[in-house]
Design an enzyme around this catalytic site. Structure first.
Site, PDB file in Angstrom:
ATOM      1  N   GLU A 297      50.709 -42.361  37.991  1.00 25.60           N
ATOM      2  CA  GLU A 297      51.266 -41.023  37.887  1.00 25.60           C
ATOM      3  C   GLU A 297      52.186 -41.118  39.141  1.00 25.60           C
ATOM      4  O   GLU A 297      51.966 -41.701  40.023  1.00 25.60           O
ATOM      5  CB  GLU A 297      50.119 -40.285  38.338  1.00 25.60           C
TER       6      GLU A 297
ATOM      7  N   CYS B 190      56.765 -38.149  44.833  1.00 27.86           N
ATOM      8  CA  CYS B 190      55.549 -38.960  45.164  1.00 27.86           C
ATOM      9  C   CYS B 190      55.260 -40.077  44.433  1.00 27.86           C
ATOM     10  O   CYS B 190      54.937 -39.894  43.090  1.00 27.86           O
ATOM     11  CB  CYS B 190      54.340 -37.994  45.219  1.00 27.86           C
TER      12      CYS B 190
ATOM     13  N   CYS C 204      43.219 -48.139  42.995  1.00 30.07           N
ATOM     14  CA  CYS C 204      43.368 -48.505  44.404  1.00 30.07           C
ATOM     15  C   CYS C 204      42.066 -49.144  44.784  1.00 30.07           C
ATOM     16  O   CYS C 204      41.017 -48.968  44.335  1.00 30.07           O
ATOM     17  CB  CYS C 204      43.583 -47.137  45.162  1.00 30.07           C
TER      18      CYS C 204
ATOM     19  N   CYS D 143      37.967 -44.758  48.927  1.00 27.21           N
ATOM     20  CA  CYS D 143      37.584 -43.508  49.752  1.00 27.21           C
ATOM     21  C   CYS D 143      36.747 -42.694  48.884  1.00 27.21           C
ATOM     22  O   CYS D 143      37.181 -42.435  47.815  1.00 27.21           O
ATOM     23  CB  CYS D 143      38.995 -42.872  50.369  1.00 27.21           C
TER      24      CYS D 143
ATOM     25  N   CYS E 126      38.474 -39.356  46.927  1.00 26.06           N
ATOM     26  CA  CYS E 126      39.863 -39.658  46.645  1.00 26.06           C
ATOM     27  C   CYS E 126      39.520 -40.031  45.057  1.00 26.06           C
ATOM     28  O   CYS E 126      38.879 -40.891  44.772  1.00 26.06           O
ATOM     29  CB  CYS E 126      40.512 -40.646  47.205  1.00 26.06           C
TER      30      CYS E 126
ATOM     31  N   GLY F   7      47.360 -45.791  45.077  1.00 25.70           N
ATOM     32  CA  GLY F   7      47.366 -46.974  45.541  1.00 25.70           C
ATOM     33  C   GLY F   7      47.645 -47.029  47.035  1.00 25.70           C
ATOM     34  O   GLY F   7      47.729 -45.957  47.685  1.00 25.70           O
ATOM     35  N   GLU F   8      47.441 -48.147  47.694  1.00 24.50           N
ATOM     36  CA  GLU F   8      47.281 -48.405  49.160  1.00 24.50           C
ATOM     37  C   GLU F   8      48.700 -49.299  49.530  1.00 24.50           C
ATOM     38  O   GLU F   8      48.736 -50.425  49.238  1.00 24.50           O
ATOM     39  CB  GLU F   8      46.196 -49.240  49.672  1.00 24.50           C
TER      40      GLU F   8
ATOM     41  N   SER G  63      46.033 -42.197  57.148  1.00 23.45           N
ATOM     42  CA  SER G  63      45.064 -41.326  56.609  1.00 23.45           C
ATOM     43  C   SER G  63      44.069 -41.578  57.272  1.00 23.45           C
ATOM     44  O   SER G  63      43.266 -42.566  57.416  1.00 23.45           O
ATOM     45  CB  SER G  63      44.647 -42.058  55.103  1.00 23.45           C
TER      46      SER G  63
ATOM     47  N   HIS H  39      41.471 -38.916  58.789  1.00 25.61           N
ATOM     48  CA  HIS H  39      40.155 -38.081  58.293  1.00 25.61           C
ATOM     49  C   HIS H  39      38.856 -37.903  59.193  1.00 25.61           C
ATOM     50  O   HIS H  39      38.104 -37.085  58.976  1.00 25.61           O
ATOM     51  CB  HIS H  39      39.746 -38.627  57.012  1.00 25.61           C
TER      52      HIS H  39
ATOM     53  N   ASN I 219      41.221 -31.374  48.083  1.00 34.13           N
ATOM     54  CA  ASN I 219      41.766 -30.850  46.595  1.00 34.13           C
ATOM     55  C   ASN I 219      40.101 -31.522  46.060  1.00 34.13           C
ATOM     56  O   ASN I 219      39.926 -32.654  46.134  1.00 34.13           O
ATOM     57  CB  ASN I 219      42.792 -31.559  46.250  1.00 34.13           C
TER      58      ASN I 219
ATOM     59  N   CYS J 139      46.951 -34.144  46.472  1.00 34.45           N
ATOM     60  CA  CYS J 139      46.667 -35.513  47.204  1.00 34.45           C
ATOM     61  C   CYS J 139      45.310 -35.819  46.726  1.00 34.45           C
ATOM     62  O   CYS J 139      44.516 -34.856  46.652  1.00 34.45           O
ATOM     63  CB  CYS J 139      46.784 -35.078  48.488  1.00 34.45           C
TER      64      CYS J 139
END
Ligand code: SAH
Length: 370
Positions: free
Chosen positions: A108, A121, A128, A132, A135, A183-184, A240, A242, A319, A362
């Site tokens: 996407e 984006c 991925c 996490c 996510c 993805g990373e 990232s 967190h 989110n 996100c």
């Protein structure tokens, strides 16, 4: 098969996406064209058509002899992305697109129009491997790395919609690109660096987007962060984080068991030292998990320990994602968190939740097949 529930660095072996102009440097394009028995300057014509005219149908390339068009097109401009569906919101100012890749994998991208800028984006991997828990992308595991061409083609598609005026807000250009989709990026280093070059090389070799307007976001793969530092780019690095303590970060960003908070922040600081680009720290605010005022203080202290003026913090209200029990922080708690950071002298701006209602914000990109 996608690998779920564990950290995955090596992408599963899969057929490679077809080679595309956007995988290649200008020199490599000339060599590829010559290999096809064509005059090398045709490479420049193809680049102009793709990056400047945003064309991908060789038959429209009327300055190329008809006999060569199909051959060059097939060899260097194969279709890479097929739109599966578009989801628009914010009165058409935000568009999420689900793309199918040549092998059926889906990814996407999200285009966001703001006053004075348009941000695309992009995804850099199908799925991925970083796992996490908050996510959505990580939940299905890693399917495969994307090629530079597949990454760039997402931006070219967005540029086309903007040029044709089919999006709300009239005609425009893609001014910013963020590697914050699926993805990373730093786990797919070569393709991502290639894509950065293609996006930022001046027309007609590339799309001519300013490096300063490109952001690469990472969970904190320290060796790859250092490699990026050495590329000599002026792109923005986002990390990232967190959580500023290892105990909690080990659970939120599992790769933290490999590279600890201190190592990640040191690498981020090295990036700033070399590039002069202020690093962005992403911090999803999760209710009662990582949003305590003392954690804001800890973050402020850890950042200031490494100097002043080198970093800013981007708290992201969590989110919602399917199957997650976590929710966003209470707005008052969020305000306190921001105020605490600012009291430490850390520039702090809360990220908007663009695209939330179309699962385009996100952490919500999952590209579940229709
Ligand atoms: N893998 C890279 C690129 C993805 S960027 C990275 O993690 O940096 C996407 C950003 O959104 C990351 O900062 C990610 O941690 C964050 N994110 C993931 N899930 C989220 C969620 N549910 N709510 C808010 N932010 C989230």
């Amino acid at each position: 098969m996608p690998v779920a529930g564990q950290l995955t660095f090596a992408a599963p072996r899969r057929a490679k996406p077809p080679r595309h102009l956007a995988d290649l440097s200008p020199d490599e394009r000339r060599a590829a064209v010559a290999d096809l028995g064509e005059r090398p300057f045709r490479a420049g014509q193809l680049s102009t058509h793709y990056f400047d005219h945003l064309l991908d149908d060789p038959q429209q390339m009327t300055d190329v002899p008809a006999a060569s068009r199909s051959r060059l097109g097939e060899a260097l401009l194969p279709p890479l992305l097929t739109p599966v569906r578009h989801l628009d919101c914010d009165g058409g100012l935000t568009r999420k697109t689900v793309w199918r890749l040549f092998d059926g994998a889906t990814v996407e991208s999200v285009l966001m129009r703001y006053p004075g800028r348009v941000t695309m984006c992009v995804s850099s991997q199908a799925g991925c491997g970083m796992n996490c828990p908050f996510c959505a992308t990580g939940q299905a595991g890693l399917t495969r790395n994307m090629s530079a061409g597949e990454i760039v083609d997402q931006v070219v598609a967005g540029a086309r919609w903007l040029r044709s005026g089919e999006l709300a807000g009239g005609t425009g250009r893609v001014s910013n690109v963020v590697f914050m989709g699926m993805g990373e990026p730093l786990a797919n280093y070569r393709a991502v660096v290639g894509a950065v070059r293609r996006l930022t090389e001046p027309l007609p070799d590339g799309l001519g987007i300013s490096q300063r307007n490109v952001t690469v976001s990472t969970v904190g793969l320290v060796p790859a962060m250092d490699r990026l530092t050495d590329e000599g780019f002026t792109v923005t690095l986002a990390v990232s984080l967190h959580a500023a303590d290892d105990e909690l970060r080990d659970t939120l960003v599992p790769v933290n068991t490999r590279w600890k908070v201190a190592e990640v922040l040191d690498a981020a600081r090295r990036y700033f030292d070399r590039t002069g680009r202020r690093v962005s720290i992403e911090y999803a605010l999760i209710r009662d998990i990582n949003d305590q005022a003392w954690r804001a203080d800890l973050l402020g202290t850890e950042l200031n320990r490494r100097g002043r003026g080198w970093v800013h913090v981007n708290p992201i209200p969590l989110n919602p994602t399917p199957g997650s029990k976590w929710t966003a922080s209470d707005p008052r708690v969020e305000r306190t968190f921001v105020e605490r950071l600012r009291a430490h002298g850390i520039p702090t701006t809360v990220r908007d939740t663009r695209g939330r209602e179309i699962d385009g914000a996100c952490g919500q990109l999952a590209a579940v097949s229709p």
